[in-house]
Design a protein around this motif. Structure first.
Motif, short mmCIF file in Angstrom:
data_model
loop_
_atom_site.label_atom_id
_atom_site.label_comp_id
_atom_site.label_asym_id
_atom_site.label_seq_id
_atom_site.Cartn_x
_atom_site.Cartn_y
_atom_site.Cartn_z
N SER A 55 7.55 5.47 -5.00
CA SER A 55 8.87 6.07 -5.19
C SER A 55 9.35 6.80 -3.54
CB SER A 55 8.92 7.39 -6.28
OG SER A 55 7.72 8.21 -5.83
N ILE A 56 8.32 6.84 -3.02
CA ILE A 56 8.76 7.33 -1.61
C ILE A 56 8.34 6.41 -0.27
CG2 ILE A 56 8.15 9.17 -0.11
CD1 ILE A 56 7.61 10.87 -2.23
N SER A 57 9.23 5.91 0.11
CA SER A 57 9.17 4.85 1.45
C SER A 57 9.03 5.62 2.62
CB SER A 57 10.04 4.02 1.45
OG SER A 57 11.70 4.58 1.77
N ALA A 58 8.02 5.39 3.47
CA ALA A 58 7.81 6.02 4.63
C ALA A 58 7.52 5.30 6.04
CB ALA A 58 6.48 6.95 4.47
N ILE A 59 8.04 5.73 6.94
CA ILE A 59 7.71 4.91 8.47
C ILE A 59 6.89 6.10 9.31
CG2 ILE A 59 8.75 4.48 10.65
CD1 ILE A 59 11.06 3.28 9.14
N ILE A 60 5.89 5.44 9.86
CA ILE A 60 5.06 6.46 10.75
C ILE A 60 5.35 6.13 12.04
CG2 ILE A 60 2.67 7.09 11.48
CD1 ILE A 60 1.68 6.25 8.72
N VAL A 61 5.53 7.19 13.13
CA VAL A 61 5.79 6.83 14.31
C VAL A 61 4.91 7.83 15.35
CG1 VAL A 61 7.48 7.09 16.53
CG2 VAL A 61 8.32 6.61 13.86
N ASP A 62 3.95 6.99 16.01
CA ASP A 62 3.34 7.76 17.02
C ASP A 62 2.61 6.62 18.23
OD1 ASP A 62 0.80 9.20 18.04
OD2 ASP A 62 0.89 10.28 16.40
N ASP A 63 2.53 7.52 19.41
CA ASP A 63 2.26 6.52 20.41
C ASP A 63 0.55 6.17 20.64
OD1 ASP A 63 1.43 9.08 21.12
OD2 ASP A 63 1.96 8.63 23.21
N GLU A 64 0.24 6.54 19.57
CA GLU A 64 -1.48 6.24 19.54
C GLU A 64 -1.66 5.66 18.50
OE1 GLU A 64 -3.63 9.88 19.69
OE2 GLU A 64 -2.67 10.68 21.59
N PRO A 65 -2.24 4.15 18.62
CA PRO A 65 -2.68 3.38 17.27
C PRO A 65 -3.60 4.04 16.35
CG PRO A 65 -2.29 1.80 19.24
CD PRO A 65 -2.22 3.61 19.56
N LEU A 66 -4.41 4.73 16.65
CA LEU A 66 -5.53 5.17 16.14
C LEU A 66 -4.78 6.29 15.03
CD1 LEU A 66 -8.71 5.39 18.34
CD2 LEU A 66 -8.25 3.82 16.52
N ALA A 67 -3.94 6.99 15.66
CA ALA A 67 -3.30 8.32 14.81
C ALA A 67 -2.54 7.66 13.81
CB ALA A 67 -2.38 9.06 15.91
N ILE A 68 -1.78 6.65 14.23
CA ILE A 68 -0.87 5.87 13.18
C ILE A 68 -1.85 5.28 11.88
CG2 ILE A 68 0.21 3.70 12.41
CD1 ILE A 68 1.62 4.12 15.33
N GLU A 69 -3.04 4.77 12.30
CA GLU A 69 -3.87 4.31 11.07
C GLU A 69 -4.56 5.68 10.52
OE1 GLU A 69 -5.64 1.26 9.18
OE2 GLU A 69 -3.99 0.99 10.89
N GLY A 70 -5.05 6.34 10.90
CA GLY A 70 -5.35 7.51 10.27
C GLY A 70 -4.40 8.07 9.23
N LEU A 71 -3.36 8.38 9.66
CA LEU A 71 -2.27 8.96 8.78
C LEU A 71 -2.00 8.06 7.79
CD1 LEU A 71 -0.45 11.22 8.05
CD2 LEU A 71 1.34 10.16 9.93
N LYS A 72 -1.99 6.73 7.97
CA LYS A 72 -1.65 5.56 7.13
C LYS A 72 -2.67 5.58 6.09
CE LYS A 72 -0.42 0.79 6.62
NZ LYS A 72 -0.31 -0.67 7.34
N LEU A 73 -4.01 5.98 6.46
CA LEU A 73 -5.05 5.49 5.45
C LEU A 73 -4.91 6.63 4.28
CD1 LEU A 73 -7.96 4.60 7.61
CD2 LEU A 73 -6.84 3.25 5.98
N ARG A 74 -4.62 7.95 5.14
CA ARG A 74 -4.41 9.29 4.14
C ARG A 74 -3.40 9.15 3.17
NH1 ARG A 74 -5.59 10.95 9.10
NH2 ARG A 74 -7.71 12.08 9.26
N LEU A 75 -2.33 8.51 3.74
CA LEU A 75 -1.06 8.32 2.73
C LEU A 75 -1.35 7.34 1.85
CD1 LEU A 75 1.92 8.66 5.44
CD2 LEU A 75 1.28 10.43 3.93
N GLN A 76 -1.97 6.42 1.92
CA GLN A 76 -2.49 5.42 1.13
C GLN A 76 -3.18 5.82 -0.18
OE1 GLN A 76 -4.34 2.63 3.49
NE2 GLN A 76 -2.41 1.16 3.75
N GLN A 77 -3.84 7.12 0.14
CA GLN A 77 -4.41 7.83 -1.09
C GLN A 77 -3.50 8.50 -1.89
OE1 GLN A 77 -8.38 9.63 0.12
NE2 GLN A 77 -7.91 9.09 2.25
#
Length: 277
Positions: free
Chosen positions: A5-27
């Motif tokens: 129900s909620i679509s999101a875009i992540i913006v960060d200049d650190e790929p590891l930070a993007i991946e970490g936030l994405k993994l948490r949001l996927q939960q």
């Protein structure tokens, strides 16, 4: 129908930070990350193309920073904004841009769930309908228009059909012009050659005829109930029928006004008008 129900875009200049936030949001089942970006220009383009519900964005980016990205996104595709930063220095600036949240890195799952709850409340269609109804109700009280007419107006580019702050212009006993907002008037009655305009805070004695005074009033708000009395229908708390084919309207605060036989049909007009608001 999508399970998200909620679509999101992540913006960060650190790929590891993007991946970490994405993994948490996927939960969080309600959220789907639909795109990622490592710099501001790409983030702007993605928001304009995909129109996400929420943008999770770091403040420190190469080129333009996170604050500048939000300022650059056009208002008609503006997502809810959550700033994610390792520093709290820009929190005030972020909230001045109407960010829905400001999260310090690293964001744990519990903190993100709190943010998502805020987002769900903001995006909820039920809440939006309730807010719309409250707005329509307030406009109805101040403009004298039925909600159905206000909803028709809302779908157009036309100005409000009647002035929101319509005023009655009168001269008081000191011959001074007084501007009384229509919605503040409770009732008006005649006293000899004068009219008494009653509001909750003050009464105004004016030398004017009933005919001339009523010609200035919005008939959707004011109803004549006696040859010498006009009431604001929004102030009526109740109506009591009498045996002699007369009625009494109750305005509250121990104010009760008589409805004469000649204006008995006014009672039905009042009930009809109130039913449409």
């Amino acid at each position: 129908m999508t399970e998200y129900s909620i679509s999101a875009i992540i913006v960060d200049d650190e790929p590891l930070a993007i991946e970490g936030l994405k993994l948490r949001l996927q939960q969080i089942p309600e959220v789907k990350v639909i795109a990622e970006a490592e710099e501001g220009d790409t983030a702007i383009a993605l928001c304009q193309e995909l129109e996400p519900d929420v943008l999770f964005i770091d403040l420190q980016l190469p080129g333009i920073n996170g604050l500048e990205v939000v300022q650059a996104i056009q208002a008609d595709v503006m997502p809810l904004v959550v700033f994610v930063s390792a520093h709290s220095d820009y929190a005030v600036d972020a909230f001045e841009l109407n960010a829905i949240d400001y999260i310090l890195k690293p964001a744990n799952l519990g903190r993100l769930q709190q943010t998502i709850e805020r987002i769900k409340e903001r995006l909820s269609p039920v809440d939006r309908e309730e807010e719309k109804f409250k707005l329509m109700e307030a406009l109805g009280k101040t403009s004298g228009l039925p909600i159905s007419e206000l909803e028709d107006w809302l779908a157009t580019d036309a100005p409000l059909p009647t002035a929101l702050n319509q005023e009655l212009v009168i001269k008081n006993s000191d011959n001074q012009r007084v501007f009384v907002p229509m919605y503040e008037i409770n009732w008006i009655d005649a006293a000899g050659d004068y009219m008494c305009v009653h509001t909750s805070s003050e009464n105004y004695i004016v030398r004017i005829t009933m005919k001339k005074l009523t010609s200035q009033l919005d008939e959707r708000i004011f109803q004549r109930i006696h040859k010498s009395t006009v009431v604001n229908i929004h102030r009526i708390k109740g109506i009591e029928r009498l045996r002699n084919n007369q009625s009494i309207v109750d305005l509250g605060d121990n104010v009760k006004l008589k409805v004469s036989r000649n204006y008995n049909s006014a009672i039905q007009n009042i009930l009809d008008n109130r039913a449409t608001l």
